[in-house]
Every structure is written in C-alpha cells, then in structure tokens.
Enzyme design. Structure first.
Site, PDB file in Angstrom:
ATOM      1  CB  CYS A  65      -0.920   0.016   1.219  1.00 56.46           C
ATOM      2  SG  CYS A  65      -2.074  -1.360   1.301  1.00 56.46           S
ATOM      3  CG  ASP A 661      20.177  11.385  25.080  1.00 52.00           C
ATOM      4  OD1 ASP A 661      20.573  10.385  24.464  1.00 52.00           O
ATOM      5  OD2 ASP A 661      20.800  12.460  25.111  1.00 52.00           O
ATOM      6  CG  ASP A 870      17.980  13.328  22.515  1.00 49.50           C
ATOM      7  OD1 ASP A 870      18.225  12.138  22.254  1.00 49.50           O
ATOM      8  OD2 ASP A 870      18.701  14.028  23.245  1.00 49.50           O
TER       9      ASP A 870
END
Length: 995
Positions: A65, A661, A870
């Site tokens: 698709c 992080d 990030d």
C-alpha cells in the site's frame, strides 16, 4: 525564479543541507555508494525552495500500500521526494510549491484509494502570522466559544484560541487572506471590545514619541530620514499623537540610532525637539486589569448607596414601630410611601448600574447564544417588572394587595457585582507569574564607549529599552543584567534563580553567557549584548508562559460542551419551576399555610423561578480549568520548569514511563578525553590536528570534547586555525569522515569502521572493551582506511541521577535509557544509576520507534533529552521534556523545558502536573456539584418538608461566590512545594559539587 547553482566544496557549505534534509541524504548516498573517493565538488540545481507537507493516510495495511501511494505521488510534477510510513499512517512529501500545491497531492493520494488529510504544511507555516488580542466583555465559556467560532469562520484564519481566564485571544492567520484589522472588526461585531496586543510584525518594532514644535514638513523629513537607514523596514507616523512606529532588523540598527537621526534631522529646522520611547500608559494588561477592578469597585459602592436603603425599608424598618407606620402610609389608593421609596431607589440599580447585563444579553442574543448576562437580566427583570406592576396596580386600585420584590432585583445586582469584583481581583493574581517575569528587566543600563583597541573611553546611563545588539554594557555588583550577552571582561557570581530556578549563584568569567534580568552579586562585568527585545531569553520565557496560558487543556472541552446548552436548560428549568409551583398553588396541591403571609401563590412561584435562574452559574465551570492551568504554569516557571500549555500539563500527570537520553541528560554532557592510544608511529600533535579538523564541523558533544582536548597541543590554544576539511559527511549514530590535507579521516565507532572495511586489530578491541567496562566511550580513528588510534572519552554522571531514578521508581514510573553509545558503556551507566532497561547504538529514528513501541504497550511515555538527535523521540512521546542547556531544536520539539538542566526537575514537572490536575478535578467537583445541588434547593425541593426556601438575592450571592471559590481554589496552587525528597537531593548535590 532563477535557477541556483550550489557547490559543496567544503564543510562550511554543508549547512545548505539543513534546509534540504532529503537532498543531504541523497548526496551522502551518492558519495558513500561510490565505494571510492568522492569528488571535491557536488553540484546540483534547485528551481525554488522546497516545502514539506505531512499527510495522515488511512487505509494502508502493508508495504505494498505504501509503495502504491509513493509511486502515485512521485509521478506528479514538482515532487522532490516522498517518504511513506505505513506503520504510523503518515506520508511526508517534499515538493516545489511553485509547481504543485498540497491539495493536488491530497487528491492524488485519495485517487490511489486511500483517505488523506493534511497534518502539517510548511508553506502555510511560512505564510502564517500570529496576533494576540485582548477581549473585554467576556463573562463565561459561552462568550469565549462564540468568539472562537466567529474567528474561525473568517477566511484565512488557521487557528484561534480564546482564553476566558486572561481575556485574550491568539489567532494564527494567513496575511494574504486576512488582516488583524479584520479580526478586530469581527470581534467587535460580535459584541465585544477588542484591543490589539501584538502581531507577527511587532517582533522588532518600537514606538517613539516626539516632543517639540513639529510641522507636517518636519514629520515628512523625519519619515524619509528613518526610512533611509539600513535595517529599517517601515516607518508609520500616527498623526495627532506625535508617535512614530519603526519596524526594523535588530541585527542592523536600533532605537538609539532612530533617536539620534530624529533629533539631528529636525534641529535648526523647526526648533529643538526630543525623541523618547513612547509609553503606552494604560493599555497594558496590568493597567487594564487594575482599571477593571476599579470599575467594579466603583459600581459596587454605588449599588450599595441605593440597595442598602431598599433592603432596610423592605426587611428591617417594617418591624420598627413608628417607621413602619410611615412606610405603610398610603399616598394614592393602596400605594404606600415604602413602595415609592423602593421603586425610586431600585430603578437606577436596575437600569444604570445593571446596564452592563442588558448590553451583554443583547450582544449574546444577537449572535444566537445565551450567557450568564441573559440569566441575570431575566431574573432581575422578572423581579423588577413584577414589582413595578404591583406599584402601578396599587396606585390605580383601591383594594389591591400585593408585595413588591424591589429588594430582590437590587440586592441581586449588588451581590453579583461584588462577586465579579472579587473574581477579577482573584483572576489577576493567577497571572502574577507573567507580571513578575516582565518586571525582571532593569529600567536602566550603563552603556560603555570603547576605542578601536577595546579600551573603555566613557560610560553613560541609558534607558534599558535603548540597548542595541553588539553594545557593551557594564554590570556593577547588586545590579541586574540588562540584556542577554557574554562576558568580555571581569568575573563575578550571578544569581539566575529568577530565570532558571537555580538557587546557587553561577560563576561568570570571560566568555561565559549571561541572561537578562539576572542579578550580579559581587564583581564588575563588561557584557557584549547578543540578544535584545523579543529575542531575549526573558522575552521568550514570557511568550512561552503566555502561550501556555492561552492553550486549552483537553479537559476544558467538558466545560465547553456543557456551556452550549447550560443557559437554555437553566431558563427551561426556571420556567418549569415557576409553572409547577404556580399550578400547584392554583389547584391547591399544597396547603395554603405553606404560603408566607406577605405573598400569594403566584409570588411564591415567581420567587422559586427567579432563584433557579440566578443561582445557576456557568462561570464557575468555565474558570475551573484555565485558572488552575494559569497558576500551575506560573508556578512551574518560577521553579525553572516551563510547561507549554494545558495539553502538556494534562498528559504529564498520566506519565508512567520515562525514556532518558544518556549524554547531557543522565550525564553532565561535558565529556573529556581521558586516554589516547596510538596503534602506529605518529606525532600526537599531528594526529590530533587531523582528528580535530574533522570533528570541528560536528555539533556532537563527543566531537567538541575531542576538539577541546586537541587545543592543548597547539600554540594558538585560545582560537586555533584547523586545516580545512573537505567532503565532510556526518553519519548519524556512527561518526564522521572528511578529507584533510589529502588524507581520508574517519572518526567514529566500530560500526562505522566496519562499513568502511577498516580492519580492527585485537589490541584495539581490548582497548574498547576496557573503556566500556569503565563507562567510557571508545572512539576509533582511521587514516586512509587504516586504524591509527583509539580515544577514551568519559562523561561523568550527574550527581542527582541515581537518586532521581530511585524517586521515580517510588512514584511507580518506569525508567528506560536509550542512547546512541555502545552497549558496554550504556550498560555500565545504566547499572550506576539503577536503570534496568537499556537500548544502545540507537539512531534518532530508532529512539522514536522505541517510544512508539512503549505507547503501543499501553504506557504514557515521557522522553527526556537535550540534542538534535533526540527531537524525533521528543515529538513522538506523549510528553517531551528538553534539558534547558540543550539545543534550540530539542527545546522547540519539547512540551516541557527544564531550565536548570537538573533531573530532579523531571520529578517536579510530573508532581506539579498531578497537583494541578487534582485541583482541576476539585474545581469541577465544586462547580458541577454546586449547580447540581443549588438548582434543586432553589427550585424548592426542601420546601415541603422543611419550609426552607432560598430567596433570589441569596441565590445570586451564592452564584457569585461559586466563581470566586473556584478561582481561590486554583490560587491555592501558588503554595505548591516540590516533594521533600528533592530538597534532600539538592542539598546532597551541592555537597558533591563543593567536594
């Protein structure tokens, strides 16, 4: 548009790729894919700037698709690239807006058999302007909802937010289709007063006032002189006020230049004149709020002058012999002196002091809605005009006996105005956070004059608003820093608690940045100004807090839905109450002894009906959420936690999983090279010269650490000139490579070396393993595909990291670490802080994928990060938290900004959001419970069993008190104290730093 030829000869031209991200990837692939060396120059053509559009595509079930959608889009002319994400039902399209528009792209997707809707259009973003308007006259959520509907119906308006609590609107519109004058006109046509606060054009705008004798010719000379200055975009003269508005580029010019030009241009032409910054006087938010408070106070005092005598004649004097006889003396037929006095005194209260309710009702009904003014007008009119009817009947009939309710209408209006006065005062206190922030900027500054060698030749005290970019200002001990900049001379300690919430003074010396509004403590500093006006950190914080207070929390939708039918429902209940009691009386369904001696069944029914109408309060519902959000975001700002609106606040209180992080978040973010091991004979100075020349082009913290360490091997350590690096490529999550002095330098991790077929010997593997065991990052360096050296870089943990993770566990919040670093270092750091779940060697898109996996598993996820890499995860998370010391992109992508860069503020943000939402729930319980209990009591549910009924004037007082109580309940948040565990944690952190 003319075709542009762009050449990427060396890294300093790489920044072009930031504007065209997919072009950069394409160029990188072409260089890497060749297998050998790349050419010195990569040339390509671009006919016009690329725009980005993101669509939501529904109906995709597999990669086939996605492939069919991609194929259909790429067939279109003007498409640069298309990325289809079947997993998240997203399509990102890069296209040339001069060749194709987003509607054509959307239709093409739908022709392919899928449903498509536009989520984001960068072209619209570039043509978007934002204006803020103060709106006077709103009384409840019905008013704010109506204004939103009116604004959103205007052609060109993309988004409109109306905040009842601060009486402001923020409108995003296309200036090509509409203007702020049109928006002001639409608001005023809806029946409200509108005052423009700011527009997108006001970013670098200043108003100047000219004092002196001026002619039209003089003003034209001034206008032409200002327009001739470099950096001035437009000049507008307001005739009759001697005000000049200048729109300018702060990088090029500033207000002192304008004043100098004005005074020198006209001097000797039409007498001496003086130019100063124009003071807006009373149109500021605070001045307007104070004016509103004074207006309500004055109205309340005047209402008391008339209402107290009405109350005394109706309720008190009737029980005092002598006075009662005087008041009951019949003047004409059955008309008494008391009725005349009450009618005369109640009339100005009804039609002069209460006129605001008539105008509010008329404006509401004219636009097809009903608000609190309609309820008050109906209730007081019913009491007043029935009383007037009894007076006229008494004057014309010799045997009529009736009771007037003039005291009901007069006291009702008086109590409601008192309630509005208290409410406005309380609402003013909810926005004190912004007022305190705006007052941080000092009124004056000491401007230094420097010679060519940088020596001080003089100083002058100037208005703080006259500071320009690149000025050098002097900050004496005890004075506030006048503007953002960096220290060029001196050293001191600066208290930044008013901006960041950080209690400890921060040492400042040459090269360190300072923030406007902070307090210099013990030394003299010379500061070069880098940002002024709306660009300053203080102005951005104020703007962020204002935007947060304008944004609606999703829970506010409940009040908006209720407000649509609340007033009509109350009117229906009021009429039904009157009709039920009236019919019950006429049909003798209750004994006549229930009817007070001074009334008949109709009057008793009328009092019940009026009580129902005036006790219902839509205002309390409308204020429940925004007032709590205002106080919560204000408290957060004072604690160094900037929350971007009610939506972020609402999601944060549900967080049960936090993804951290590593670099700059759990660690200090200031890595240092601790060990260097060369595997081939080579001079260390030459080795670091090649490595630094490659890494100096990277923004990664590890790269900066290597460059900083390399400076130690140079004579020009302060500002070294590194060799030029050509064909620079940054490989996300792996490292960098470039050509320096004809040699191909590759710096990065093992994966990067493997990709480039660089052989890693056993002794290098051992060095990497040793580094990882010590929680250090091992970095490999190859020259011409031969491994030359291994660097060990250490980034120490933040002192509060372990305790913060422990506190989060006690709050039943799961912690996960995701990092691009290697598995060995990541596991070592995770063990140190107490995190069990670790994902290492993750690219930015993999961080975002991990966030989505956690969300799919049922977690409400917060992401805490600081870097550009990030940003995808910050956007994907339910709540993105950016460390304040991080990059602008990370801060822009986040929902919450932690100004102090401390991990304990993650806990503060979540705890504050939980406290705020418990307050919102309490507000809703109070507001809904008050209406659900008050309306039946006012309708007479307790009357058959207890003979207790609520007179209309007491019902009105209760209605006014409900709004005040909700606002005061929100104000209790100002007493918020962060968890005690964090105070102990901060003390321990200070002790560690001192050691």
């Amino acid at each position: 548009m003319a075709t542009k030829l762009l050449s990427l000869t060396c890294i300093r031209k790489e920044r072009f790729s930031e504007r065209y991200p997919l072009v950069r990837k394409h160029l990188t692939r072409s260089r890497d894919g060749g297998g050998g060396s790349s050419s010195e120059t990569a040339a390509f053509e671009i006919d016009d700037p690329i725009s980005r559009a993101v669509f939501q595509v529904l109906g995709m079930t597999c990669s086939a698709c996605a492939g069919s959608v991609e194929k259909a889009i790429k067939r279109l002319p003007g498409i640069h690239d298309a990325v289809i994400d079947a997993l998240n039902n997203r399509a990102q399209i890069l296209f040339y807006p001069n060749s194709i528009d987003v509607e054509t792209i959307r239709e093409t997707i739908e022709d392919a058999g899928f449903e498509a809707s536009l989520i984001e259009n960068e072209a619209n973003e570039r043509s978007r302007q934002v204006c803020r308007i103060r709106i006077n006259g709103m009384t409840c959520t019905s008013c704010s909802s109506t204004i939103e509907r009116v604004l959103q119906s205007v052609n060109g308006v993309q988004r409109a937010h109306v905040a009842l609590a601060i009486e402001e609107a923020e409108i995003h519109y296309d200036p090509r289709l509409s203007s702020y004058d049109r928006l002001l006109e639409e608001i005023e046509n809806a029946g409200f007063e509108a005052v423009l606060i700011s527009t997108g054009e006001d970013v670098s705008k200043i108003d100047l006032k000219i004092d002196g004798e001026l002619t039209d010719e003089s003003m034209k000379v001034i206008e032409r002189s200002l327009e001739a200055l470099p950096g001035v975009q437009s000049v507008e003269i307001s005739h009759g006020t001697d005000k000049i508005s200048v729109l300018y580029k702060p990088d090029v010019t500033g207000p002192r230049n304008f004043i100098q030009v004005i005074e020198s241009t006209v001097f000797g032409h039409s007498g001496h004149i003086k130019a100063t910054i124009f003071s807006e006087g009373g149109v500021g938010r605070e001045s307007q709020k104070q004016g509103e408070i004074k207006q309500y106070y004055k109205s309340f005092l005047w209402s008391l002058v008339f209402t107290v005598p009405v109350f005394l004649t109706a309720m008190v004097f009737m029980y005092i012999p002598g006075i009662k006889d005087l008041l009951m003396f019949k003047v004409i037929n059955m008309l008494t002196v008391g009725e005349i006095i009450r009618c005369v005194l109640a009339t100005p209260v009804q039609f002069v002091i209460g006129w605001r309710f008539y105008t509010g009702s008329y404006k509401a009904l004219r636009r097809g809605s009903a608000n609190m003014d309609v309820l008050i007008a109906l209730g007081t009119n019913a009491a007043y005009f029935y009383s007037l009817y009894t007076v006229l009947r008494a004057a014309t009939s010799p045997d009529f006996k009736g009771v007037d309710f003039f005291e009901t209408s007069a006291m009702l209006i008086s109590f409601i105005i008192l309630g509005k006065y208290l409410e406005v005062m309380a609402k003013g206190k909810t926005s004190q956070a912004i007022a305190k922030l705006m007052n941080l900027a000092p009124d004056t500054a000491i401007l230094l004059s420097l010679d060519k060698e940088g020596n001080v030749t003089g100083e002058e005290e100037i208005d703080g608003r006259l500071i320009q970019k690149n000025d050098v200002i002097k900050i004496v001990p005890g004075a506030k820093v006048a503007s953002d900049g960096y220290v060029i001379w001196g050293q001191s300690h600066v208290n930044e608690s008013m901006i960041t919430g950080e209690a400890r003074p921060v040492a400042k010396r040459k090269g360190d940045t300072v923030i406007g509004g902070t307090l210099n403590e013990n030394g003299v500093l010379h500061v070069k100004v880098t940002r002024v006006g709306s660009e300053s950190a203080l102005a951005q914080i104020v703007r962020l807090v204002e935007s947060a207070q304008l944004a609606k929390a999703p829970v506010q939708k409940l009040a908006d839905r209720i407000s649509k039918f609340f007033v009509p429902l109350v009117i229906f209940l009021s009429f039904s109450t009157w009709l039920a009691w009236f019919l019950a009386g006429k049909l003798h369904w209750y004994p006549e002894s229930w009817i007070p001696s001074s009334m008949d069944s109709f009057e008793l029914a009328l009092q019940f009906g009026i009580s129902v109408m005036v006790i219902a309060c839509p205002c309390a519902l409308g204020l429940a959420t925004p007032t709590a959000v205002m106080v919560g975001t204000g408290v957060g700002a004072s604690q160094g936690v900037l929350i971007k609106g009610g939506q972020a606040l609402e999601r944060a209180h549900k967080v049960n999983c936090i993804v951290f992080d590593k670099t700059g978040t759990l660690t200090m973010g200031k890595p240092v090279v601790v060990k260097t091991k060369l595997l081939k004979n080579m001079v260390l100075r030459e080795f670091y010269e090649l490595v630094a020349a490659t890494e100096v082009n990277s923004e990664h913290p590890l790269a900066k650490a290597i460059v900083e360490y390399a400076k130690k091997f140079r004579d020009d350590e302060e500002n070294p000139a590194w060799p030029e690096a050509c064909d620079f490529v940054s490989i996300t999550g792996k490292g960098v490579k470039a050509t320096v002095k004809g040699r191909e330098i590759t710096v990065g991790n093992k994966n990067l070396m493997n990709d480039h077929k660089v052989i890693i010997p056993d002794d290098a593997e051992e060095l990497l393993a040793d580094s990882e065991d010590m929680a250090q990052t091992g970095i490999l360096v190859s020259i011409n595909s031969e491994l030359i050296g291994v660097l060990s870089v250490s980034d120490p943990l933040k002192p509060s990291a372990r305790e913060a993770i422990s506190i989060l566990k006690s709050m039943n919040i799961k912690s996960i670490m995701v990092t691009g670093d290697n598995w060995g270092t990541a596991n070592s750091i995770a063990r140190e802080v107490g995190i069990d779940s670790v994902i290492a060697e993750a690219k930015p898109e993999q961080k975002a994928e991990k966030v989505k996996e956690l969300q799919a598993a049922g977690h409400v996820v917060a992401m805490v990060g600081d870097g550009i890499n990030d940003s995808p995860a910050l956007v994907a998370a339910d709540v993105g938290m950016a460390i304040g010391a991080g990059t602008d992109i990370a801060i822009e992508a986040a929902d919450i900004v932690l100004m102090k860069s401390n991990l304990e503020d993650v806990i503060t943000a979540i705890d504050l959001s939980r406290k705020t939402f418990s307050r919102i729930r309490l507000n809703y319980v109070w507001a809904l419970g008050y209406n659900l209990m008050g309306i039946p009591i006012a309708a007479g549910v307790l009357f058959p069993g207890t003979r207790f009924r609520l007179p209309p004037w007491i019902a009105g007082a209760a209605m006014a008190a409900s709004s005040v109580s909700v606002v005061c309940c929100s104000l209790l948040l100002k007493n918020y104290k962060r968890p005690k565990k964090l105070d102990h944690l901060e003390i321990r952190e200070i002790q560690v730093e001192r050691v």
